[in-house]
Scaffold this active site. Structure first.
Site, PDB file in Angstrom:
ATOM      1  N   GLU A  85      34.278  86.191  21.754  1.00 54.29           N
ATOM      2  CA  GLU A  85      32.738  85.718  21.075  1.00 54.29           C
ATOM      3  C   GLU A  85      31.571  86.278  21.680  1.00 54.29           C
ATOM      4  O   GLU A  85      31.295  86.313  22.767  1.00 54.29           O
ATOM      5  CB  GLU A  85      32.881  83.977  21.153  1.00 54.29           C
ATOM      6  N   LYS A 270      33.151  72.128  23.336  1.00 55.76           N
ATOM      7  CA  LYS A 270      33.653  73.391  22.776  1.00 55.76           C
ATOM      8  C   LYS A 270      32.878  74.551  23.680  1.00 55.76           C
ATOM      9  O   LYS A 270      33.279  75.278  24.073  1.00 55.76           O
ATOM     10  CB  LYS A 270      33.934  73.431  21.324  1.00 55.76           C
ATOM     11  N   ASP A 286      46.016  79.278  33.596  1.00 58.91           N
ATOM     12  CA  ASP A 286      46.475  78.727  32.572  1.00 58.91           C
ATOM     13  C   ASP A 286      45.177  77.865  31.677  1.00 58.91           C
ATOM     14  O   ASP A 286      44.917  76.856  31.951  1.00 58.91           O
ATOM     15  CB  ASP A 286      47.555  77.858  32.719  1.00 58.91           C
ATOM     16  N   HIS A 384      22.416  84.810  17.714  1.00 57.51           N
ATOM     17  CA  HIS A 384      23.599  85.686  17.033  1.00 57.51           C
ATOM     18  C   HIS A 384      23.038  86.689  16.050  1.00 57.51           C
ATOM     19  O   HIS A 384      23.661  87.962  15.854  1.00 57.51           O
ATOM     20  CB  HIS A 384      24.149  84.634  15.942  1.00 57.51           C
TER      21      HIS A 384
END
Ligand code: MEV
Length: 431
Positions: A85, A270, A286, A384
């Site tokens: 990302e 998130k 992991d 962005h």
């Protein structure tokens, strides 16, 4: 060995070419020629992949980058992150720079204690079973320690036994036994699973019950890391729009949104995991285990909420804190076999799994700060847009050396189009 006085402030790092960045990080972290070759692409081979999983076809690559500016407990760290990302590395580095202005992060962690669960059914007398387990805790812990001498020799091993009755389940009464087990520098899944399997015969004998599942819990709430920071309000000021106090207040409001509303908390967390997973992946850990633990912990009070706290402190400065379960290791598993994970760990130069967990908590806190600061002020799209502008510049044919200049101009003009990028390129070309 990294010179711990070395600063992780790397001004202009993003403007270097990829080769120059590798050289700089190699010098910083004393990487060997072999390590550099791995960063240049000589990494996990298909042959190695074939030994790691079943039905292998090959490997799958992700971008690996370095987040700068991290000062944690007085030591500088360069943070390797593997993520597809855009904007995450820039965001994290930006936040770490702000946090530096308040003296950096302080971080701490609990002992690396994992939980193994044994599920018991068909128990003839629940109270008698619980009493028998309680009376034999030491025997059970001794039995658990028998089966992995190595971890015990290194100072780990069984720490406690917990007894959790569930009298009313869809399949009748159930008794769950927890083995708490210090896994030292390993993530510990194998060690804890072996330990619970090995004590199960003794547990069934003591309880008269029948054992079904014997497996670790990913809600590793005895193995947590905490990161904290205080940012002077003045450092948060945005030149023409907001004072530092205003930005601090907007950030506190954004956090409160994620405390009260699970819909926002999911997105908030998130973002935190954008940072955390990327370090887990880079170091061969992991990340699904860490994800599962983080989200279960976020719901520990019965309602899913933010993993962070951000508030304006008594001096008017911005205080931030995060605590989450972090079952990560620096030995064993993919950390050992993946060549890039080995180099990433060398760059991080952490001595223990606990230190790695502390660093990861700091990265999560930094990612969250950058995200909510951007959203609460300029909006998330501006960052962005910069990345988009770079892609447009590339599409217009800009060389590596020209991309940033063209992208900066496109953003300045708020005209992020390939045609405009081509015009700008022809101007540069004619100079
Ligand atoms: C995007 O990957 C992450 C964010 O949505 C996180 C957040 O909203 O806090 C920007």
């Amino acid at each position: 060995v990294i010179d711990i006085d070395k600063s992780s402030r790397l001004p202009g790092f993003y403007k270097l070419s990829l080769d120059e960045r590798i050289e700089m990080v190699a010098a910083w972290a004393n990487l060997t020629a072999e390590d550099k070759a791995i960063l240049h692409g000589r990494t996990l081979s298909s042959t190695q992949a074939d030994k790691m999983i079943e039905n292998a076809l090959g490997t799958f690559a992700l971008p690996l980058g370095i987040a700068a500016n991290f000062l944690i407990n007085g030591r500088d760290y360069l943070i390797p992150m593997a993520i597809e990302e855009p904007s995450v590395l820039a965001a994290v580095s930006h936040a770490a720079k702000l946090i530096r202005e308040g003296g950096g992060f302080t971080a701490e962690s609990s002992d690396p204690v994992m939980i193994g669960q044994i599920q018991l059914l068909d128990i003839p007398d629940m109270n008698a079973a619980m009493t028998a387990v309680a009376a034999n805790e030491q025997e059970l812990m001794d039995a658990a320690n028998e089966c992995s001498q190595n971890i015990v020799k290194r100072g780990g091993g069984a720490r406690d036994i917990e007894i959790r009755p569930f009298p009313d389940t869809p399949v009748g009464p159930m008794l769950i036994i927890h083995l708490l087990y210090d896994c030292q520098d390993a993530m510990g899944a194998n060690a804890i699973n072996t330990a619970v399997e090995s004590i199960t015969p003794l547990v069934t004998e003591l309880t008269g019950g029948r054992a079904n599942l014997r497996i670790l819990s990913n809600l590793t709430d005895r193995r947590t890391a905490t990161a904290r920071c205080t940012i002077p309000a003045a450092a948060l000021a945005l030149r023409t729009t907001y004072t530092g106090q205003e930005v601090a207040q907007l950030i506190a409001e954004a956090n409160a949104f994620a405390v009260v509303d699970p819909y926002r908390a999911a997105t908030h967390n998130k973002g935190i995991m954008n940072g955390i997973d990327a370090v887990c992946i880079a170091t061969g850990n992991d990340w699904r285990a860490v994800e599962a633990g983080a989200h279960a912990y976020a719901a520990r009070y019965g309602r899913y909420q933010s993993l962070t706290d951000w508030h304006v402190d008594e001096n008017g400065d911005l205080y931030g804190e995060i605590t989450l379960p972090l079952s990560v290791g620096v030995v064993g598993g993919a950390t050992k076999v993946h060549p890039t994970a080995q180099v990433a760990l060398k760059i991080l130069n952490v001595g223990t799994a606990a230190e790695l967990a502390q660093v990861i908590a700091c990265v999560g806190l930094a990612q969250n700060l950058a995200a909510i600061k951007a959203m609460a002020t300029v909006g998330i799209q501006q960052g962005h847009m910069r990345m988009h502008a770079r892609q447009v510049a590339l599409a217009a044919g800009a060389s590596d050396g020209q991309v940033q200049t063209i992208a900066d101009q496109l953003v300045k003009e708020q005209n992020i189009r390939v045609e405009r990028a081509k015009e700008l390129l022809s101007v540069i070309g004619n100079r």
